[in-house]
Write a protein that holds these residues in place. Structure first.
Motif, PDB file in Angstrom:
ATOM      1  N   UNK A 163      31.057 102.403  43.131  1.00 59.78           N
ATOM      2  CA  UNK A 163      29.787 101.701  43.294  1.00 59.78           C
ATOM      3  C   UNK A 163      29.586 101.354  44.757  1.00 59.78           C
ATOM      4  N   UNK A 164      28.360 101.523  45.209  1.00 60.82           N
ATOM      5  CA  UNK A 164      27.959 101.100  46.558  1.00 60.82           C
ATOM      6  C   UNK A 164      26.601 100.434  46.432  1.00 60.82           C
ATOM      7  N   UNK A 165      26.537  99.179  46.848  1.00 61.17           N
ATOM      8  CA  UNK A 165      25.263  98.448  46.848  1.00 61.17           C
ATOM      9  C   UNK A 165      24.956  98.053  48.280  1.00 61.17           C
ATOM     10  N   UNK A 166      23.760  98.384  48.723  1.00 60.14           N
ATOM     11  CA  UNK A 166      23.309  98.040  50.079  1.00 60.14           C
ATOM     12  C   UNK A 166      22.096  97.141  49.948  1.00 60.14           C
ATOM     13  N   UNK A 198      26.246  95.989  58.103  1.00 62.00           N
ATOM     14  CA  UNK A 198      25.738  97.119  58.870  1.00 62.00           C
ATOM     15  C   UNK A 198      25.031  96.525  60.076  1.00 62.00           C
ATOM     16  N   UNK A 199      25.565  96.821  61.247  1.00 63.96           N
ATOM     17  CA  UNK A 199      25.056  96.255  62.502  1.00 63.96           C
ATOM     18  C   UNK A 199      24.486  97.366  63.371  1.00 63.96           C
ATOM     19  N   UNK A 208      27.107 100.301  63.303  1.00 65.39           N
ATOM     20  CA  UNK A 208      28.493  99.851  63.310  1.00 65.39           C
ATOM     21  C   UNK A 208      28.760  99.126  62.007  1.00 65.39           C
ATOM     22  N   UNK A 209      29.948  99.327  61.449  1.00 59.82           N
ATOM     23  CA  UNK A 209      30.321  98.660  60.211  1.00 59.82           C
ATOM     24  C   UNK A 209      31.218  97.471  60.537  1.00 59.82           C
ATOM     25  N   UNK A 253      29.814 107.131  54.121  1.00 59.84           N
ATOM     26  CA  UNK A 253      29.178 106.820  52.840  1.00 59.84           C
ATOM     27  C   UNK A 253      28.052 105.786  53.038  1.00 59.84           C
ATOM     28  N   UNK A 254      28.321 104.772  53.830  1.00 65.14           N
ATOM     29  CA  UNK A 254      27.332 103.701  54.031  1.00 65.14           C
ATOM     30  C   UNK A 254      26.157 104.168  54.873  1.00 65.14           C
ATOM     31  N   UNK A 255      26.444 104.871  55.963  1.00 66.59           N
ATOM     32  CA  UNK A 255      25.370 105.254  56.890  1.00 66.59           C
ATOM     33  C   UNK A 255      24.669 106.502  56.407  1.00 66.59           C
TER      34      UNK A 255
END
Length: 90
Positions: free
Chosen positions: A16-19, A48-49, A57-58, A88-90
């Motif tokens: 699971x990934x929630x943003x 997330x910066x 940047x994480x 995965x995030x970006x």
């Protein structure tokens, strides 16, 4: 969502990934994430910066110490895992 992340030594399944987008971005913070690994362990407050150069940047969950510095509470164990999570995030 299920995504297998492999390194030379190990593998883990991101289940699971929630943003969550920050409505009023401040101090370069544009979103916060929660990732669940293997359906059993979740890490929240991943930031997330936005860098000055425009790259992302994480920032890992951290706390302020008694002397005023910040210490990560959860973090990737090496640069290979950090890069996989960032992809995965970006």
């Amino acid at each position: 969502m299920m995504l297998l992340v492999k390194t030379e030594e190990n593998e883990m399944l991101i289940t699971s990934l929630r943003v969550r987008k920050v409505e009023a971005p401040t101090n370069r913070l544009i979103a916060k994430c929660t990732i669940t690994f293997d359906g059993m362990f979740a890490v929240s407050d991943i930031k997330v910066l936005l860098k000055e150069e425009g790259d992302y940047y994480m920032g890992m969950p951290s706390r302020k110490t008694a002397v005023g510095t910040f210490k990560d509470e959860a973090y990737p164990v090496n640069s290979e895992v950090r890069a996989a999570i960032e992809n995965i995030i970006f």
